[in-house]
Design a protein around this motif. Sequence first.
Motif, PDB file in Angstrom:
ATOM      1  N   HIS A  69       0.831  -1.207   0.000  1.00  0.00           N
ATOM      2  CA  HIS A  69       0.000   0.000   0.000  1.00  0.00           C
ATOM      3  C   HIS A  69       0.867   1.259   0.000  1.00  0.00           C
ATOM      4  O   HIS A  69       0.906   2.004   0.989  1.00  0.00           O
ATOM      5  CB  HIS A  69      -0.928   0.006   1.219  1.00  0.00           C
ATOM      6  CG  HIS A  69      -2.114   0.907   1.037  1.00  0.00           C
ATOM      7  ND1 HIS A  69      -3.376   0.436   0.765  1.00  0.00           N
ATOM      8  CD2 HIS A  69      -2.217   2.255   1.047  1.00  0.00           C
ATOM      9  CE1 HIS A  69      -4.213   1.455   0.657  1.00  0.00           C
ATOM     10  NE2 HIS A  69      -3.523   2.570   0.811  1.00  0.00           N
ATOM     11  N   PRO A  70       1.576   1.530  -1.105  1.00  0.00           N
ATOM     12  CA  PRO A  70       2.364   2.755  -1.176  1.00  0.00           C
ATOM     13  C   PRO A  70       1.464   3.980  -1.261  1.00  0.00           C
ATOM     14  O   PRO A  70       0.379   3.922  -1.840  1.00  0.00           O
ATOM     15  CB  PRO A  70       3.175   2.575  -2.460  1.00  0.00           C
ATOM     16  CG  PRO A  70       2.310   1.703  -3.316  1.00  0.00           C
ATOM     17  CD  PRO A  70       1.634   0.752  -2.362  1.00  0.00           C
ATOM     18  N   VAL A  71       1.923   5.066  -0.696  1.00  0.00           N
ATOM     19  CA  VAL A  71       1.196   6.339  -0.748  1.00  0.00           C
ATOM     20  C   VAL A  71       2.053   7.332  -1.521  1.00  0.00           C
ATOM     21  O   VAL A  71       3.142   7.708  -1.086  1.00  0.00           O
ATOM     22  CB  VAL A  71       0.886   6.866   0.663  1.00  0.00           C
ATOM     23  CG1 VAL A  71       0.272   8.267   0.588  1.00  0.00           C
ATOM     24  CG2 VAL A  71      -0.048   5.904   1.394  1.00  0.00           C
ATOM     25  N   GLY A  72       1.551   7.726  -2.692  1.00  0.00           N
ATOM     26  CA  GLY A  72       2.295   8.638  -3.535  1.00  0.00           C
ATOM     27  C   GLY A  72       1.605   9.971  -3.693  1.00  0.00           C
ATOM     28  O   GLY A  72       0.790  10.377  -2.851  1.00  0.00           O
ATOM     29  N   THR A  73       1.915  10.641  -4.797  1.00  0.00           N
ATOM     30  CA  THR A  73       1.373  11.979  -5.050  1.00  0.00           C
ATOM     31  C   THR A  73       0.469  12.007  -6.274  1.00  0.00           C
ATOM     32  O   THR A  73       0.024  13.071  -6.693  1.00  0.00           O
ATOM     33  CB  THR A  73       2.516  12.977  -5.282  1.00  0.00           C
ATOM     34  OG1 THR A  73       3.279  12.545  -6.432  1.00  0.00           O
ATOM     35  CG2 THR A  73       3.439  13.064  -4.069  1.00  0.00           C
ATOM     36  N   GLY A  74       0.208  10.845  -6.867  1.00  0.00           N
ATOM     37  CA  GLY A  74      -0.519  10.786  -8.127  1.00  0.00           C
ATOM     38  C   GLY A  74      -2.010  11.020  -8.007  1.00  0.00           C
ATOM     39  O   GLY A  74      -2.543  11.200  -6.904  1.00  0.00           O
ATOM     40  N   PRO A  75      -2.731  10.993  -9.134  1.00  0.00           N
ATOM     41  CA  PRO A  75      -4.163  11.308  -9.150  1.00  0.00           C
ATOM     42  C   PRO A  75      -5.049  10.207  -8.568  1.00  0.00           C
ATOM     43  O   PRO A  75      -6.231  10.441  -8.341  1.00  0.00           O
ATOM     44  CB  PRO A  75      -4.463  11.515 -10.636  1.00  0.00           C
ATOM     45  CG  PRO A  75      -3.422  10.723 -11.352  1.00  0.00           C
ATOM     46  CD  PRO A  75      -2.191  10.802 -10.497  1.00  0.00           C
ATOM     47  N   PHE A  76      -4.486   9.003  -8.320  1.00  0.00           N
ATOM     48  CA  PHE A  76      -5.291   7.908  -7.786  1.00  0.00           C
ATOM     49  C   PHE A  76      -4.603   7.273  -6.585  1.00  0.00           C
ATOM     50  O   PHE A  76      -3.394   7.025  -6.612  1.00  0.00           O
ATOM     51  CB  PHE A  76      -5.549   6.846  -8.859  1.00  0.00           C
ATOM     52  CG  PHE A  76      -6.442   7.339  -9.953  1.00  0.00           C
ATOM     53  CD1 PHE A  76      -7.823   7.289  -9.809  1.00  0.00           C
ATOM     54  CD2 PHE A  76      -5.910   7.886 -11.110  1.00  0.00           C
ATOM     55  CE1 PHE A  76      -8.656   7.774 -10.802  1.00  0.00           C
ATOM     56  CE2 PHE A  76      -6.725   8.362 -12.108  1.00  0.00           C
ATOM     57  CZ  PHE A  76      -8.111   8.315 -11.961  1.00  0.00           C
ATOM     58  N   LYS A  77      -5.394   7.035  -5.544  1.00  0.00           N
ATOM     59  CA  LYS A  77      -4.860   6.359  -4.366  1.00  0.00           C
ATOM     60  C   LYS A  77      -5.380   4.931  -4.310  1.00  0.00           C
ATOM     61  O   LYS A  77      -6.485   4.626  -4.763  1.00  0.00           O
ATOM     62  CB  LYS A  77      -5.234   7.120  -3.085  1.00  0.00           C
ATOM     63  CG  LYS A  77      -6.707   7.361  -2.852  1.00  0.00           C
ATOM     64  CD  LYS A  77      -6.900   8.197  -1.598  1.00  0.00           C
ATOM     65  CE  LYS A  77      -8.380   8.481  -1.338  1.00  0.00           C
ATOM     66  NZ  LYS A  77      -8.582   9.299  -0.108  1.00  0.00           N
TER      67      LYS A  77
END
Length: 508
Positions: free
Chosen positions: A175-183
């Motif tokens: 479950h990585p948390v990034g900065t992109g438009p979809f979580k």
Amino acid sequence: MKNYFTIATLLVLLSLLGACTSTPSAEPETNTKHLHFLYNFSTNSLDPHVDTSYVPLRAGITETLVRLDEENLTVAPWLAESWESDDGQYWTIQLREDVTFQNGKPMDADAVKASLERALEENVALQNALKIDTIEADGHTLTISLTQPFPEFASELVHPNVAIIDVTEPDIVNHPVGTGPFKLTSFTPGSKLELERYDNYWDGASPLDTVTFAFNEDANARSLALESGQTDIVYRPEVESLETLKAIEGIKVESTGTFRVHQMTMNVERESLKDVNVRRAVDALIDREAIVESILLGHGQVAEGPFLPSLPFAPSYPPRESGLDAAIAHLEKAGYTQQDGVMQKDGEPLTFKLLTYSARADLPLIAQVFQSDAKRIGIDVEIQMIEIPEEYMAANRDWDLTTYSNLTAPRGDAGYYLNATYHPTGALNFSGTDEPELTAIIDELNQTVDQDKRAALSQQAATYVHEQMLNSFVLHPATIVAYNADKVQHWVTTRSEYYMITNKLDVN
């Protein structure tokens, strides 16, 4: 080939129900905008710093500091607004100030520093590629010192393994948390991801509510999923199914040239392949024209080297010697003779173990064609199917050849491929190449700024690879994508193959 259609199709459709769409609980509500995307590579890990399928970036979860401008073949700002260096060794990177992670935390220099340091710790190949010595963070400014001058450092930050994530999250693998438009909302390893829109995305929230990013390595199954309406976009459908798909109302098929090459990777640490004449014989046995027409049905072009001929750093090559007679002539120079229909030397038959994998459906077919042609001159080729080629080739040295596919200029420059594939420290140097002359050319390339000089050095390196036949290049495949054009809006088939699920995608 498809007289078994009724039974086989039924079995494939039944398997799709389990592999692609999973359980009814995953079905989106009818009043939401949902997109179903079917990809050809599966993954069991979403750790963006080591995942070789680059799924987190492709699925719109993560982003990198810079991205590739595919139209101009240059790097462009993304999470970083700007970058500069006077000497190629000391770099200042200015980050955007309006970016948050999908958990709401701000993306500042400290967070980016932590992400980069984790990437370097987890991925030795990145250590060699980025050459980072120290990173300092101040507000939204990064100051990075390299171990040596490296003018193309910024272009290396395009790589999906340098994606920026919040490293304080407890389960980066699942479950990585990034900065992109979809979580990410759920991940079933080897099967699919479920995603939902991140409303506070810095570049504007997506019009989509949810996305399913599913995997299926069976090209026929992917095509059937689109035919049956179970998916909206299929990456690399079965080539033989394209005319059927085109005949379906609303289905659009796109075939786009990429920076990819299908190659025959040679393990030069194997005794027989230490001889350049044996390597040249392998190259001569590859019937490139027939492969492009019969396997890709024309969706590709014959490769003379790793780079597309239209690129400024691709050299001109002399006419290739090919065919059975040419292969036999090369083998005779290496001391081999045909006896009782067997190619041998000092009483030992010449044999090859050839690795291939099904995620790219054309590679096993190329392996079979090579096996058949090699048999005609008395060479026995054992084909072994593997799952993740990078992992197998790196961990095992009991193979001779591999049909492998590689992006050779995903950033519009030759440096990435040459460093990764032929430098002794390269992450993709599965052939075991360690040629001091070639290494010196690549090292000089890494410290050269002038684009004309870089092109000349790249041509010099590619020519060396050709002369020594360190690997053999088969074809440049087109990327084929089929989708429901009546439903899907603003899909773009990229040449780099990096950017897929974006905030621009929409459905009717």
